[in-house]
Design a protein around this motif. Structure first.
Motif, short mmCIF file in Angstrom:
data_model
loop_
_atom_site.label_atom_id
_atom_site.label_comp_id
_atom_site.label_asym_id
_atom_site.label_seq_id
_atom_site.Cartn_x
_atom_site.Cartn_y
_atom_site.Cartn_z
N GLN A 24 0.83 -1.21 0.00
CA GLN A 24 0.00 0.00 0.00
C GLN A 24 0.87 1.26 0.00
O GLN A 24 0.56 2.24 -0.67
CB GLN A 24 -0.93 0.01 1.21
N ILE A 25 1.96 1.21 0.76
CA ILE A 25 2.89 2.35 0.77
C ILE A 25 3.42 2.60 -0.63
O ILE A 25 3.47 3.75 -1.11
CB ILE A 25 4.05 2.07 1.76
N VAL A 26 3.83 1.55 -1.31
CA VAL A 26 4.35 1.68 -2.67
C VAL A 26 3.27 2.26 -3.59
O VAL A 26 3.53 3.18 -4.38
CB VAL A 26 4.85 0.32 -3.20
N ALA A 27 2.04 1.75 -3.50
CA ALA A 27 0.96 2.23 -4.35
C ALA A 27 0.68 3.71 -4.10
O ALA A 27 0.48 4.49 -5.04
CB ALA A 27 -0.30 1.40 -4.11
N ASP A 28 0.65 4.10 -2.83
CA ASP A 28 0.42 5.51 -2.50
C ASP A 28 1.50 6.41 -3.08
O ASP A 28 1.22 7.48 -3.65
CB ASP A 28 0.37 5.69 -0.98
N LEU A 29 2.74 5.99 -2.93
CA LEU A 29 3.85 6.84 -3.38
C LEU A 29 3.96 6.89 -4.90
O LEU A 29 4.29 7.95 -5.46
CB LEU A 29 5.16 6.33 -2.77
N ARG A 30 3.66 5.81 -5.55
CA ARG A 30 3.69 5.83 -7.01
C ARG A 30 2.59 6.74 -7.55
O ARG A 30 2.80 7.46 -8.54
CB ARG A 30 3.55 4.41 -7.56
N ALA A 31 1.43 6.73 -6.91
CA ALA A 31 0.38 7.66 -7.31
C ALA A 31 0.78 9.10 -7.01
O ALA A 31 0.57 10.00 -7.82
CB ALA A 31 -0.92 7.31 -6.58
N ALA A 32 1.38 9.31 -5.84
CA ALA A 32 1.78 10.66 -5.43
C ALA A 32 2.81 11.25 -6.37
O ALA A 32 2.80 12.46 -6.65
CB ALA A 32 2.31 10.64 -4.00
N GLU A 33 3.73 10.43 -6.86
CA GLU A 33 4.75 10.94 -7.79
C GLU A 33 4.10 11.61 -9.00
O GLU A 33 4.63 12.60 -9.52
CB GLU A 33 5.64 9.79 -8.27
N ASN A 34 2.99 11.08 -9.46
CA ASN A 34 2.32 11.64 -10.63
C ASN A 34 1.53 12.90 -10.30
O ASN A 34 1.24 13.71 -11.18
CB ASN A 34 1.38 10.59 -11.24
N PHE A 35 1.16 13.07 -9.02
CA PHE A 35 0.32 14.20 -8.62
C PHE A 35 1.12 15.41 -8.16
O PHE A 35 0.67 16.55 -8.29
CB PHE A 35 -0.61 13.78 -7.47
N LEU A 36 2.31 15.17 -7.61
CA LEU A 36 3.04 16.24 -6.92
C LEU A 36 3.90 17.06 -7.88
O LEU A 36 4.41 16.54 -8.87
CB LEU A 36 3.94 15.64 -5.84
N PRO A 37 4.10 18.34 -7.56
CA PRO A 37 5.01 19.16 -8.37
C PRO A 37 6.46 18.88 -8.02
O PRO A 37 6.76 18.36 -6.94
CB PRO A 37 4.63 20.59 -7.95
N GLU A 38 7.34 19.22 -8.94
CA GLU A 38 8.77 19.14 -8.63
C GLU A 38 9.16 20.21 -7.63
O GLU A 38 10.10 20.02 -6.85
CB GLU A 38 9.59 19.29 -9.91
N SER A 39 8.47 21.33 -7.68
CA SER A 39 8.80 22.46 -6.80
C SER A 39 7.56 23.31 -6.61
O SER A 39 6.68 23.36 -7.47
CB SER A 39 9.92 23.30 -7.41
N TYR A 40 7.51 23.98 -5.45
CA TYR A 40 6.45 24.95 -5.18
C TYR A 40 6.91 26.37 -5.48
O TYR A 40 6.22 27.34 -5.19
CB TYR A 40 5.99 24.84 -3.73
N GLY A 41 8.12 26.49 -6.04
CA GLY A 41 8.64 27.80 -6.41
C GLY A 41 9.37 28.51 -5.29
O GLY A 41 9.77 29.66 -5.43
N ASN A 42 9.58 27.81 -4.16
CA ASN A 42 10.26 28.42 -3.02
C ASN A 42 11.08 27.34 -2.33
O ASN A 42 10.55 26.28 -1.98
CB ASN A 42 9.24 29.03 -2.05
N SER A 43 12.36 27.58 -2.12
CA SER A 43 13.26 26.55 -1.60
C SER A 43 12.83 26.07 -0.22
O SER A 43 12.82 24.86 0.04
CB SER A 43 14.69 27.11 -1.52
N ALA A 44 12.45 26.99 0.67
CA ALA A 44 12.04 26.58 2.01
C ALA A 44 10.77 25.77 1.97
O ALA A 44 10.64 24.76 2.67
CB ALA A 44 11.87 27.81 2.89
N VAL A 45 9.82 26.17 1.13
CA VAL A 45 8.57 25.43 1.01
C VAL A 45 8.83 24.03 0.46
O VAL A 45 8.23 23.04 0.91
CB VAL A 45 7.57 26.19 0.11
N ASP A 46 9.75 23.93 -0.49
CA ASP A 46 10.08 22.64 -1.07
C ASP A 46 10.64 21.66 -0.05
O ASP A 46 10.52 20.45 -0.21
CB ASP A 46 11.11 22.80 -2.20
#
Length: 499
Positions: A192-214
């Protein structure tokens, strides 16, 4: 901003309020979450922020702050810490491997609180698309990705600590959701952990545009890093190396150079270029570490053998060379103070005051990616390539050569050397026990010596034989189910070693 804080407060109250003494007391008043809260993108944003807020401290007030569990779970049974005069009896029992089901550190409530916030976002955020036409699919995907990543991280800690736990994927949002749950097999949890993270990889941005936020929110590379660690635990080495390469090839992270102070960048300032994910404490939300490590209230100190046996002491040069990760970063050698979290400089001369106790808790940094990849490819019979990654870490730290030299031609030798390098690199960062268990369990527990050697250093001589006997029982490596949970959830069965 004020309105966002109000929403966060509402979410934590609604998603965390308890109304009865049942397992996972996380029920809000019926109807409030669905009818009054989940209507706008601002409320979704507040709910996601509430997930991170829940990791900074126990929302219910009935348990310790999460980083305190992370430290004790990851360090107390290993060989890098020693108890101070204020150590708790429950902590002493963990050190001596006399853990009972009544031990407060066997209480998983704090982790399930955060899981419930994640489940609530995953379940209820999608409907906001129908309520707020300014809430886009991209916004929803990001919210889901963050919730999936943190849920996976929480379960990764739980499965490594307890082995089998209830796998709850639906939120507790009404009386109808309160029910007992049996434990799930560790394999199901890891999948389940693997499934969650593989899905999350497709949903998440590479960056939020701010180093501290990232560094403070889950990005695509946060998910990749946790996934790499999960694959390493599962002994899926090709998959682990591939996830590490995603982070390495992103170009967004790097090791802090020798010209900079590792301590100042990583632990005093925080959110360094090396950091991948860390909890963001500040002057308004302090961490629990000052009272754990300060001299006048010390519960934990650094083990006495670390400087000589782990980091090394240069007795040859007039101006001694030193591993920059030892004295002045991990610890203050003169009095065995754990320095990473309460030191104020890398000279070991100034301490934080109680109101400055806001050093971040670092879950992952770039050095971890390099050493995880080294461990994975070494298991794939590439010790020479693994040694090059380890050398990069050692050169950055100006590590001393002492004891057994790194043998880049031997897989078994490199396995041991990488474990030692992780000890030097991640002292007191809550990783040591899990590193020992991961290496011990490989190839049907062929590496049990790692745990036995650790116990020989950390446990008093008159208690060692008892500890050795316990460690040879694989079930002893996991914590017991907390007694309260057994009493209130009749479907739970105690972990075998503690029956």
């Amino acid at each position: 901003m004020k309105q966002l804080l109000i929403y966060i407060s509402m979410f934590l109250t609604l998603a965390g309020a308890a109304s009865c003494n049942k397992w996972l007391e996380l029920k809000p008043n019926d109807g409030l979450v669905r009818e009054d809260f989940w209507k706008t993108k601002e409320q979704v944003s507040a709910a996601v922020t509430g997930i991170y807020a829940s990791m900074l401290g126990s929302v219910s007030g009935k348990t310790l702050a999460m980083p305190e569990y992370l430290f004790v779970w990851g360090e107390a049974r290993a060989d890098m810490v020693t108890p101070g005069f204020s150590v708790k009896p429950d902590e002493t029992d963990i050190i001596n491997m006399n853990i009972l089901p009544t031990n407060s550190f066997a209480n998983w409530r704090t982790f399930y609180e955060t899981i419930n916030y994640c489940n609530t976002v995953i379940k209820l955020a999608p409907n906001v698309l129908n309520q707020d036409n300014t809430f886009t699919q991209d916004m929803l995907n990001r919210a889901l990705g963050e919730a999936l990543t943190i849920r996976a991280l929480m379960y990764f800690y739980l499965v490594r600590t307890f082995d089998q736990v209830p796998l709850k994927l639906e939120p507790t949002v009404s009386d109808n959701d309160l029910s007992s749950m049996a434990k799930s097999p560790s394999e199901a949890i890891l999948n389940q952990i693997v499934a969650d993270l593989r899905a999350a990889e497709n949903f998440l941005p590479e960056s939020y545009g701010n180093s501290a936020v990232d560094r403070g929110r889950a990005t695509r590379y946060t998910a990749s890093t946790i996934l790499a660690d999960t694959y390493l635990w599962m002994e899926k080495y090709t998959e682990c190396a591939a996830q590490c390469d995603k982070v390495i090839n992103s170009g967004r992270y790097g090791l802090i150079g020798q010209e900079n102070s590792l301590f100042n960048a990583l632990f005093w300032q925080g959110n360094a270029v090396e950091s991948i994910f860390e909890l963001q404490f500040d002057a308004q939300k302090l961490n629990p570490f000052f009272n754990m490590f300060a001299a006048n209230s010390r519960r934990w100190g650094a083990a006495s053998h670390l400087m000589e046996e782990v980091y090394g002491v240069d007795a040859v040069n007039t101006i001694p060379l030193k591993d920059s990760r030892g004295d002045g970063m991990a610890l203050r050698a003169e009095d065995a103070t754990i320095w990473k979290y309460i030191g104020a400089n890398d000279a070991g001369t100034a301490l934080r005051t109680a109101d400055q106790s806001y050093a971040h808790w670092i879950f992952y940094r770039y050095a971890d990616i390099l050493l995880m990849k080294a461990e994975a490819i070494n298991q794939l019979d590439q010790p020479l390539e693994a040694s090059r990654l380890v050398k990069t870490i050692r050169e950055r730290a100006t590590a001393l050569d002492f004891g057994d030299a790194m043998d880049s031609t031997s897989k078994s030798s490199m396995e041991e050397f990488i474990l030692q390098e992780r000890e030097r690199e991640f002292a007191f960062e809550g990783k040591r026990w899990y590193d020992l268990v991961r290496n011990a369990k490989r190839n049907n527990y062929a590496g049990i010596r790692y745990l036995l050697n650790s116990a020989a250093k950390s446990i008093a001589p008159d208690m060692q034989q008892s500890a050795f006997g316990k460690l040879r029982d694989r079930n002893s490596l996991f914590m017991p189910i907390f007694l309260y949970e057994l009493q209130t959830n009749k479907l739970l069965v105690q972990n075998p070693f503690y029956k």
